[in-house]
Write a protein that holds these residues in place. Structure first.
Motif, short mmCIF file in Angstrom:
data_model
loop_
_atom_site.label_atom_id
_atom_site.label_comp_id
_atom_site.label_asym_id
_atom_site.label_seq_id
_atom_site.Cartn_x
_atom_site.Cartn_y
_atom_site.Cartn_z
N ALA A 111 -0.36 21.61 8.53
CA ALA A 111 0.69 21.90 9.53
C ALA A 111 1.71 20.78 9.54
N ASP A 112 2.86 21.11 10.10
CA ASP A 112 3.92 20.13 10.31
C ASP A 112 3.61 19.36 11.60
N ALA A 113 3.66 18.05 11.54
CA ALA A 113 3.39 17.24 12.75
C ALA A 113 4.44 17.48 13.83
N GLN A 114 5.51 18.17 13.50
CA GLN A 114 6.53 18.52 14.49
C GLN A 114 6.16 19.80 15.25
N LEU A 117 -4.60 16.05 9.46
CA LEU A 117 -3.45 16.96 9.49
C LEU A 117 -2.42 16.50 8.47
N SER A 118 -1.96 17.43 7.66
CA SER A 118 -0.88 17.11 6.72
C SER A 118 -0.10 18.37 6.43
N ILE A 119 1.14 18.19 6.08
CA ILE A 119 1.99 19.35 5.79
C ILE A 119 1.62 19.97 4.46
N GLU A 120 1.01 19.16 3.59
CA GLU A 120 0.48 19.69 2.32
C GLU A 120 -0.70 18.84 1.89
N ASP A 156 -3.15 13.25 4.05
CA ASP A 156 -3.16 13.39 2.58
C ASP A 156 -2.43 12.23 1.91
N GLY A 157 -1.81 11.35 2.70
CA GLY A 157 -0.98 10.30 2.12
C GLY A 157 -1.79 9.10 1.65
N LYS A 158 -1.07 8.11 1.15
CA LYS A 158 -1.72 6.92 0.61
C LYS A 158 -2.55 6.22 1.68
N ILE A 159 -1.90 5.88 2.79
CA ILE A 159 -2.63 5.17 3.86
C ILE A 159 -3.57 6.14 4.57
N GLY A 160 -3.11 7.39 4.75
CA GLY A 160 -3.93 8.39 5.44
C GLY A 160 -5.28 8.60 4.77
N ARG A 208 3.61 -2.56 12.04
CA ARG A 208 4.71 -2.73 11.10
C ARG A 208 4.15 -3.05 9.72
N PHE A 209 3.88 -1.97 8.95
CA PHE A 209 3.35 -2.18 7.60
C PHE A 209 4.44 -2.71 6.68
N PRO A 210 4.09 -3.67 5.81
CA PRO A 210 4.97 -3.98 4.68
C PRO A 210 4.60 -3.04 3.53
N PHE A 211 5.04 -3.30 2.31
CA PHE A 211 4.61 -2.50 1.16
C PHE A 211 3.08 -2.49 1.13
N VAL A 212 2.50 -1.28 1.07
CA VAL A 212 1.04 -1.13 1.05
C VAL A 212 0.65 -0.55 -0.30
N GLY A 213 -0.36 -1.12 -0.92
CA GLY A 213 -0.81 -0.55 -2.19
C GLY A 213 -2.17 -1.06 -2.61
N HIS A 260 -1.32 8.24 13.86
CA HIS A 260 -0.16 9.03 13.42
C HIS A 260 0.55 8.32 12.26
N LEU A 261 0.37 8.89 11.08
CA LEU A 261 0.95 8.31 9.86
C LEU A 261 1.95 9.23 9.20
N ALA A 262 1.98 10.50 9.59
CA ALA A 262 2.86 11.47 8.92
C ALA A 262 4.32 11.06 9.08
N ALA A 263 5.00 10.98 7.96
CA ALA A 263 6.43 10.63 7.99
C ALA A 263 6.99 10.82 6.60
N ILE A 264 8.31 10.86 6.52
CA ILE A 264 8.99 10.74 5.23
C ILE A 264 9.22 9.24 5.06
N SER A 300 14.53 5.39 12.29
CA SER A 300 13.45 6.27 12.75
C SER A 300 12.22 5.45 13.15
N LYS A 301 11.95 4.38 12.41
CA LYS A 301 10.77 3.57 12.73
C LYS A 301 10.98 2.78 14.02
N ARG A 302 12.21 2.26 14.20
CA ARG A 302 12.51 1.56 15.45
C ARG A 302 12.43 2.54 16.62
N TRP A 336 18.79 5.33 8.15
CA TRP A 336 18.14 6.29 9.03
C TRP A 336 16.62 6.18 9.02
N TYR A 337 16.05 5.68 7.93
CA TYR A 337 14.59 5.49 7.92
C TYR A 337 14.22 4.33 8.85
N SER A 338 14.89 3.19 8.70
CA SER A 338 14.61 2.05 9.57
C SER A 338 14.83 2.44 11.02
N1 LIG Z 1 2.99 2.80 2.10
C1 LIG Z 1 3.82 1.86 2.51
O1 LIG Z 1 4.11 0.92 1.77
C2 LIG Z 1 4.37 1.90 3.93
C3 LIG Z 1 5.08 0.79 4.39
C4 LIG Z 1 5.60 0.82 5.69
C5 LIG Z 1 5.38 1.91 6.50
N2 LIG Z 1 4.69 2.99 6.01
C6 LIG Z 1 4.48 4.15 6.90
O2 LIG Z 1 3.11 4.48 6.89
C7 LIG Z 1 2.94 5.89 7.00
C8 LIG Z 1 2.10 6.42 5.87
O3 LIG Z 1 2.71 6.03 4.66
P1 LIG Z 1 2.14 6.47 3.24
O4 LIG Z 1 2.52 5.42 2.27
O5 LIG Z 1 0.70 6.84 3.37
O6 LIG Z 1 3.05 7.73 2.97
P2 LIG Z 1 2.73 9.03 2.09
O7 LIG Z 1 4.04 9.65 1.74
O8 LIG Z 1 1.78 8.69 1.00
O9 LIG Z 1 1.96 9.94 3.14
C9 LIG Z 1 2.60 10.62 4.17
C10 LIG Z 1 1.84 11.89 4.43
O10 LIG Z 1 2.44 12.58 5.52
C11 LIG Z 1 2.62 13.94 5.16
N3 LIG Z 1 3.76 14.42 5.92
C12 LIG Z 1 5.07 14.12 5.75
N4 LIG Z 1 5.80 14.74 6.67
C13 LIG Z 1 4.94 15.45 7.44
C14 LIG Z 1 5.10 16.30 8.54
N5 LIG Z 1 6.30 16.55 9.06
N6 LIG Z 1 4.00 16.84 9.09
C15 LIG Z 1 2.77 16.60 8.58
N7 LIG Z 1 2.57 15.82 7.52
C16 LIG Z 1 3.65 15.25 6.96
C17 LIG Z 1 2.84 13.96 3.67
O11 LIG Z 1 2.53 15.21 3.12
C18 LIG Z 1 1.86 12.86 3.24
O12 LIG Z 1 0.57 13.37 3.09
C19 LIG Z 1 4.35 6.47 7.07
O13 LIG Z 1 4.70 6.65 8.42
C20 LIG Z 1 5.22 5.39 6.45
O14 LIG Z 1 6.54 5.44 6.94
C21 LIG Z 1 4.17 3.00 4.75
#
Ligand SMILES: NC(=O)c1ccc[n+]([C@@H]2O[C@H](COP(=O)([O-])OP(=O)(O)OC[C@H]3O[C@@H](n4cnc5c(N)ncnc54)[C@H](O)[C@@H]3O)[C@@H](O)[C@H]2O)c1
Length: 287
Positions: A53-56, A37-40, A16-20, A174-179, A73-77, A151-153, A147-149
């Motif tokens: 569902a929660d990816a955990q 799969l997404s938590i919401e 459900d996320g931006k990249i997802g 290793r994504f930079p700012f994506v948009g 696998h893109l789910a993350a905070i 987690s990625k390492r 703690w975010y950096s």
């Molecule tokens: N967008 C960026 O600029 C960028 C840059 C570097 C790395 N990343 C990484 O790329 C990935 C995707 O980023 P994004 O920008 O699409 O983020 P986003 O916040 O738009 O999307 C993340 C998605 O994961 C879901 N999610 C979060 N925790 C979850 C869990 N425990 N179980 C299931 N779903 C969960 C959220 O609901 C959301 O839909 C992330 O891992 C992020 O750390 C993104």
């Protein structure tokens, strides 16, 4: 899996996320089935099957992997400020461990995971460090103090473990700012004195989906970490001028020409056959 052909059915976490969303759209447009799969969910998805569902969650991820031959696998905070430190670190690392372990134990051999430019720590390091050199590559010395950096390492190390343990091929990007273009332009207008630490880097959302497609089929073996970037910086000045103004003391391994990016994308080109197509100043951009 036929070399070069996309896997027939892919689990995308964080769908459900931006990249997802961009990845789900691209995969389905190219004929793969997608379990999203997404938590919401904030809206409808093009995915073939939707899992909330929660990816955990071990059982939920195991069920979502039924019939799947590769995982994205893109789910993350995605930022340290979006939850408390424990929640960011635990969620990100536990989700990555769970998704890769569940996939590996089921004989799924290919995974792509989202790492970040922050995996080397310097961009978010509160001591105001500079990168050891430009352009920033995957081997640049790390200095992690958030703690975010971390987690990625850690996720990159989890990928190494899973590749060895379950004979998987895993690409950590290793994504930079994506948009989208409008987001990159807005991002570029924010005066950020720390942007030099990320080399004023970005990646168009279409290229983010594009590199995931390449990573799903590239003939890589084992776990690899790959840095990516648009071909240019998001700033209008020549890159050499930016460095002279904001980072004059940082060694340069190569002199930039024009508005060259400050991320070394050699590995992405050589291992994945990926080169970003979309630059902010140079052409029409995504909407
Ligand atoms: N967008 C960026 O600029 C960028 C840059 C570097 C790395 N990343 C990484 O790329 C990935 C995707 O980023 P994004 O920008 O699409 O983020 P986003 O916040 O738009 O999307 C993340 C998605 O994961 C879901 N999610 C979060 N925790 C979850 C869990 N425990 N179980 C299931 N779903 C969960 C959220 O609901 C959301 O839909 C992330 O891992 C992020 O750390 C993104």
């Amino acid at each position: 899996m036929v070399e070069g052909a996309l896997p027939p059915r892919v689990l995308v976490t964080g769908a459900d996320g931006k990249i997802g969303r961009a990845v789900v759209d691209e995969l389905t447009a190219r004929g793969s089935e997608v379990v999203g799969l997404s938590i919401e969910w904030t809206g409808p998805s093009a995915a073939t099957a939707i899992v909330t569902a929660d990816a955990q969650d071990e059982a939920a991820v195991a069920a979502a992997l039924e019939g799947v031959s590769a995982v994205v696998h893109l789910a993350a905070i995605p930022h340290p400020s979006l939850a408390d430190p424990y929640t960011v670190y635990r969620t990100n690392t536990d989700a990555t461990f769970n998704v890769l372990a569940q996939a590996g134990q089921r004989g799924i051999r290919r995974a792509v995971i989202a790492s970040s430019i922050n995996a080397f720590g310097v961009p978010m390091n509160h001591h105001g460090l500079s990168p050891a050199y430009y352009p920033i590559d995957e081997d640049i010395p790390a200095a992690i103090d958030d703690w975010y950096s971390l987690s990625k390492r850690s996720d990159e190390l989890t990928a190494e473990m899973a590749a060895s343990r379950w004979d998987m091929d895993i690409v950590a990007i290793r994504f930079p700012f994506v948009g989208r273009a409008d987001e990159v332009r807005r991002h570029a207008q924010v005066e950020d004195p720390q942007a030099a630490r990320e080399g004023w880097s970005y990646l168009d959302l279409r290229d983010a989906a594009g590199v995931v497609m390449k990573a799903l089929v590239a003939p890589v073996r084992g776990a690899v970490v790959v840095g990516v970037s648009a071909p240019d910086t998001y700033r209008p000045e020549p890159t050499a001028e930016l460095l002279a103004t904001y980072a004059p003391a940082v060694p340069r391994r190569r002199e930039p020409h024009g508005r060259d990016a400050l991320i070394d994308t050699t590995r992405a080109r050589e291992l994945l056959g990926f080169e970003a197509q979309h630059g902010i100043q140079t052409e029409e951009v995504s909407r």
